[in-house]
Design an enzyme around this catalytic site. Structure first.
Site, mmCIF file in Angstrom:
data_model
loop_
_atom_site.group_PDB
_atom_site.id
_atom_site.type_symbol
_atom_site.label_atom_id
_atom_site.label_comp_id
_atom_site.label_asym_id
_atom_site.label_seq_id
_atom_site.Cartn_x
_atom_site.Cartn_y
_atom_site.Cartn_z
ATOM 1 N N MET A 106 0.827 -1.215 0.000
ATOM 2 C CA MET A 106 0.000 0.000 0.000
ATOM 3 C C MET A 106 0.857 1.259 0.000
ATOM 4 O O MET A 106 0.622 2.195 -0.761
ATOM 5 C CB MET A 106 -0.946 0.000 1.209
ATOM 6 C CG MET A 106 -1.957 -1.117 1.220
ATOM 7 S SD MET A 106 -2.959 -1.190 -0.274
ATOM 8 C CE MET A 106 -4.000 0.242 -0.072
ATOM 9 N N HIS A 114 -8.306 5.578 3.958
ATOM 10 C CA HIS A 114 -8.349 4.171 3.554
ATOM 11 C C HIS A 114 -8.262 4.077 2.037
ATOM 12 O O HIS A 114 -9.239 4.343 1.328
ATOM 13 C CB HIS A 114 -9.640 3.534 4.083
ATOM 14 C CG HIS A 114 -9.759 2.076 3.768
ATOM 15 N ND1 HIS A 114 -10.961 1.450 3.584
ATOM 16 C CD2 HIS A 114 -8.824 1.119 3.592
ATOM 17 C CE1 HIS A 114 -10.757 0.177 3.304
ATOM 18 N NE2 HIS A 114 -9.467 -0.047 3.296
HETATM 19 P P1 NAD Z 1 2.714 -4.793 3.767
HETATM 20 O O1 NAD Z 1 3.020 -5.884 4.713
HETATM 21 O O2 NAD Z 1 2.851 -5.017 2.323
HETATM 22 O O3 NAD Z 1 3.606 -3.512 4.121
HETATM 23 C C1 NAD Z 1 3.817 -3.054 5.409
HETATM 24 C C2 NAD Z 1 5.155 -2.349 5.400
HETATM 25 O O4 NAD Z 1 5.324 -1.666 6.633
HETATM 26 C C3 NAD Z 1 6.358 -3.292 5.268
HETATM 27 O O5 NAD Z 1 7.194 -2.846 4.225
HETATM 28 C C4 NAD Z 1 7.057 -3.169 6.607
HETATM 29 O O6 NAD Z 1 8.466 -3.302 6.510
HETATM 30 C C5 NAD Z 1 6.653 -1.774 7.030
HETATM 31 N N1 NAD Z 1 6.767 -1.578 8.481
HETATM 32 C C6 NAD Z 1 6.360 -2.399 9.453
HETATM 33 N N2 NAD Z 1 6.637 -1.865 10.653
HETATM 34 C C7 NAD Z 1 7.231 -0.694 10.427
HETATM 35 C C8 NAD Z 1 7.765 0.325 11.270
HETATM 36 N N3 NAD Z 1 7.740 0.211 12.596
HETATM 37 N N4 NAD Z 1 8.296 1.403 10.703
HETATM 38 C C9 NAD Z 1 8.346 1.522 9.358
HETATM 39 N N5 NAD Z 1 7.871 0.596 8.517
HETATM 40 C C10 NAD Z 1 7.309 -0.499 9.046
HETATM 41 O O7 NAD Z 1 1.221 -4.339 4.120
HETATM 42 P P2 NAD Z 1 0.158 -3.596 3.199
HETATM 43 O O8 NAD Z 1 -0.684 -4.590 2.526
HETATM 44 O O9 NAD Z 1 0.837 -2.548 2.433
HETATM 45 O O10 NAD Z 1 -0.769 -2.914 4.296
HETATM 46 C C11 NAD Z 1 -0.359 -1.802 5.052
HETATM 47 C C12 NAD Z 1 -1.553 -1.181 5.744
HETATM 48 O O11 NAD Z 1 -2.518 -0.851 4.775
HETATM 49 C C13 NAD Z 1 -2.255 -2.082 6.737
HETATM 50 O O12 NAD Z 1 -2.728 -1.301 7.800
HETATM 51 C C14 NAD Z 1 -3.402 -2.642 5.931
HETATM 52 O O13 NAD Z 1 -4.471 -3.044 6.744
HETATM 53 C C15 NAD Z 1 -3.767 -1.449 5.119
HETATM 54 N N6 NAD Z 1 -4.502 -1.734 3.886
HETATM 55 C C16 NAD Z 1 -4.205 -2.801 3.113
HETATM 56 C C17 NAD Z 1 -4.911 -3.039 1.951
HETATM 57 C C18 NAD Z 1 -4.569 -4.216 1.090
HETATM 58 O O14 NAD Z 1 -5.321 -4.495 0.156
HETATM 59 N N7 NAD Z 1 -3.457 -4.863 1.308
HETATM 60 C C19 NAD Z 1 -5.928 -2.169 1.565
HETATM 61 C C20 NAD Z 1 -6.196 -1.063 2.367
HETATM 62 C C21 NAD Z 1 -5.491 -0.856 3.522
#
Ligand code: NAD
Length: 715
Positions: free
Chosen positions: A328, A454
């Site tokens: 994201m 979101h």
């Molecule tokens: P992801 O696992 O692909 O990415 C998360 C990233 O955050 C990773 O690169 C990780 O290294 C980084 N991270 C973790 N802890 C950290 C910290 N303390 N400091 C800095 N970076 C840190 O996850 P994603 O799918 O991109 O989802 C991220 C957020 O977006 C979540 O809250 C998820 O619920 C939300 N979201 C996801 C979707 C989806 O379709 N995947 C849609 C809408 C919202």
């Protein structure tokens, strides 16, 4: 001699050229409605009869041409006879113009769409100005309509059926140069020279017998007639493709095909009358009304930020941070950079942050390869993304969006670190998909500047952003967050903090209903076919596979924990459990869910399903299945409105279309209720509730509206 009406200026110069110049008062662009068409008809009759007028030039006195029909007028149409007569009147005047014996040219100094371009098609010579924002075409189909001013007859007679059908069926808007290459206009000249070029052509054709190609003896349709091997092939492919794309839900493309197929086998005037019949049926169809209302009016309001708190000055965002460079975060960084916003992209390691930036690099490289972007521009966009691991680098950011793991503790720690680096007036946003914003705001030192943004995956393709307002979020923060969403060219809907927010809450009801039906013994193919036939992008079981069944189980478990005794378990959770724990199938990511995902070839329903979910001997009618899958979404949306999760039906409908692909022919979950009729819909739901359970019971708001004869939308 000059005569000025309100809308069209008529003048004849010393060389005998009568100019009909559109200038619709009080609008930046000319539109076609009763008033402007009335003025146009009068001017056409006058030009034809005027002995001083030897040639006719149609032009615009505005710095643009004609946007098309006035959609307010189209939405309000309800009288079949009146519509037929007024459409015939338009045909009559366009026909009179092109057969009047005087040469007619049009100077298209900007955009000419829909009726605006149909008017051009009735001219003998079309000159377009090379203006970057000008678009030419017949996009009626995208609003559920068909070109009713002869477009389905003139365009194929001009460029051939094979070339015309895609333009009519897809409604693509062409640039002037594309229009020239496609044969839609005769000349493209430098902006500002349109009238001169059109006049030059007219001066060269005064006193000559000028006629449209289809009025010249011996005319043949380019590429061959409908009843030819080429014609058969075109219609066979056109029909099949239209049906595959629309599942028969959209009258407009079907009727466009009929207009061309039937109309081109007759003489021109009979063809036009055929078009009028189909136009009336299409324009009055519930699908067209729903599409115009949602796509044009509701979407227009949402994008104009109707829900933005007024009195807050617009904030311009020059620098915005993104924490978490995963799927994201990487997508959000790309959307910002391409919109010209300096972006600080932070992750726990430089490798992770750089991997996030690489995502932008890949998307940009594709654009360069396709010739949609220059290498310099690509470099400039990439240069706007600065990767880091240090929170102090967020210092200059006016807003920071966290997109780290979906974990309360991780998000709380990240929020504290972000705020420590920021200026006092900067905002913090969470991209959480499931965690309540109020809970996350507890970690904030200034919860009034904390908000939910979101985004949807994949961010570069999905236009919607749910802006989640917490209890303590200030109106100023909401206004500025909406400014940010528009700055990155996305569409914000305002949602109050509540479980599943709006989109996830409503769209999960579709998936859940599919799973419940499976548990009840409904054939899985029937369930998913019904979803697709209703117009949803995928069936509920296929969608459950894409989401992953373990995610569905996890969300259900968390909801049960949070709600306690108020939680209502359904058979859907049983199905997910059986699939995961008994069958070892979690969905597409494990290549095994309700479907099998073979390495080569398309997915297939898993043959083992019947063993765990036996199929009943008696199967419901497909209409009943469709009703359950679709009405359950409308009901949940009404509950969202009643609970104040979302403000109004227009926002809800726009969000549903953009967020989860709710079929636009139904308008949206609320548009669907309007389409059926509030009273009839409520009646259906009572019946469904008696047969299938309380989730179909009409909410009090709906019962009240049904009893009072109220509707959601005025028009
Ligand atoms: P992801 O696992 O692909 O990415 C998360 C990233 O955050 C990773 O690169 C990780 O290294 C980084 N991270 C973790 N802890 C950290 C910290 N303390 N400091 C800095 N970076 C840190 O996850 P994603 O799918 O991109 O989802 C991220 C957020 O977006 C979540 O809250 C998820 O619920 C939300 N979201 C996801 C979707 C989806 O379709 N995947 C849609 C809408 C919202």
């Amino acid at each position: 001699m000059t005569m000025t009406t309100d809308i069209i200026r008529y003048s004849v110069d010393s060389e005998g050229i009568a100019t009909l110049a559109f200038d619709y008062p009080g609008r930046s662009m000319n539109i076609l409605n009763r008033a402007s068409l009335g003025a146009f008809y009068a001017a056409v009759r006058r030009a034809i009869a005027d002995p001083a007028a030897k040639a006719v030039l149609i032009a615009s006195d505005k710095d643009d041409f004609i946007a098309g029909a006035d959609l307010d007028m189209v939405l309000a149409l309800d009288d079949k006879v009146e519509l037929r007569d007024s459409t015939l009147e338009l045909h009559l005047h366009l026909r009179a113009l092109e057969t009047c014996g005087k040469p007619v040219a049009v100077a298209i100094n900007g955009t000419a769409l829909g009726g605006g371009f149909e008017l051009c098609l009735a001219c003998h010579h079309r000159v377009s100005g090379d203006r970057p924002r000008a678009r030419i075409g017949l996009p009626e189909v995208t609003l559920g309509l068909l070109p009713g001013g002869g477009g389905t007859q003139r365009l194929p007679r001009l460029i051939g059926v094979r070339a015309a059908l895609p333009l009519l069926l897809e409604g693509r808007k062409l640039t002037p140069v594309e229009a020239l290459n496609a044969g839609l206009v005769h000349e493209v000249v430098a902006a500002g020279n349109e009238r001169k070029a059109a006049r030059d052509w007219l001066l060269g054709h005064i006193d000559q017998a000028v006629a449209q190609p289809w009025d010249i003896k011996g005319y043949k349709i380019p590429g061959g007639p409908v009843q030819s091997p080429g014609g058969f092939e075109t219609f066979l492919a056109g029909n099949a493709m239209t049906l595959a794309k629309t599942a028969g839900n959209y009258p407009a493309p079907r009727n466009i095909l009929s207009c061309v197929y039937e109309g081109l086998q007759t003489d021109f005037d009979t063809g036009c009358r055929t078009e009028v019949g189909y136009f009336v049926a299409t324009a009055l169809s519930p699908e067209a009304k729903a599409m115009i209302r949602t796509l044009f009016f509701h979407m227009g309001k949402v994008n104009a930020l109707a829900r933005r708190p007024p009195d807050v000055p617009v904030r311009k965002f020059a620098c915005v941070g993104v924490v978490g460079a995963g799927m994201m975060g990487a997508g959000i960084a790309f959307a910002q950079a391409i919109a010209g916003i300096e972006t600080v992209l932070l992750d726990t390691s430089m490798a992770a942050a750089e991997a996030g930036k690489d995502y932008s690099r890949r998307l940009l490289d594709k654009r360069v390869a396709k010739g949609r972007m220059g290498a310099d521009e690509c470099d400039a966009v990439l240069a706007r993304i600065r990767t880091t691991t240090r929170f102090a680098d967020l210092e200059r950011c006016q807003l920071v969006i966290e997109a780290v793991f979906e974990d309360r503790a991780v998000k709380a720690e990240v929020t504290r670190k972000i705020e420590a680096a920021l200026a006092a007036d900067a905002l913090v946003a969470s991209n959480t998909s499931t965690l309540p914003i109020d809970g996350l705001a507890d970690a904030s030192m200034r919860p009034e500047r904390f908000i939910g943004l979101h985004f949807f995956s994949p961010v570069d393709k999905m236009a919607l952003v749910e802006v989640i307002v917490g209890q303590r979020t200030s109106p100023e923060t909401l206004a500025q967050a909406m400014d940010y969403v528009r700055a990155i060219r996305k569409t914000p809907i305002v949602v109050n903090d509540a479980r599943g927010f709006y989109t996830s809450r409503v769209f999960s009801t579709y998936v859940r209903e599919g799973l419940i039906m499976l548990a009840e013994g409904v054939a899985p193919a029937l369930i998913d076919n019904a979803g697709r036939l209703a117009g949803m992008p995928v069936g509920p079981l296929a969608l459950a596979d894409e989401l992953a069944l373990d995610l569905i189980e996890r969300v259900a478990r968390q909801t049960a924990l949070d709600l306690g005794p108020a939680y209502v378990r359904t058979k859907a959770e049983d199905v997910a459990e059986i699939m995961i724990h008994r069958c070892g199938r979690v969905g597409k990511k494990g290549k095994a869910g309700f479907y099998d995902y073979p390495e080569s070839g398309a997915k297939r329903l898993w043959p083992g399903l019947a063993e765990h979910f036996p199929v009943s001997t008696f199967q419901p009618e497909i209409d009943e299945v469709i009703r359950r899958l679709m009405y359950v979404q409308s009901l949940e949306t009404v509950r969202c409105i009643a609970e104040g999760v979302i403000d109004n039906g227009g926002d809800a409908d726009a969000g549903a279309l953009l967020g989860w692909g709710f079929p636009v022919c139904r308008g949206g979950p609320i548009g669907q209720i309007e389409q059926v009729g509030v009273q009839e819909f409520t009646e259906h739901c009572r019946t469904l509730a008696a047969a299938h359970g309380e989730r179909f019971a009409p909410p009090a708001l709906l019962e009240r509206m049904a009893a009072a004869g109220e509707v959601f939308y005025d028009v």
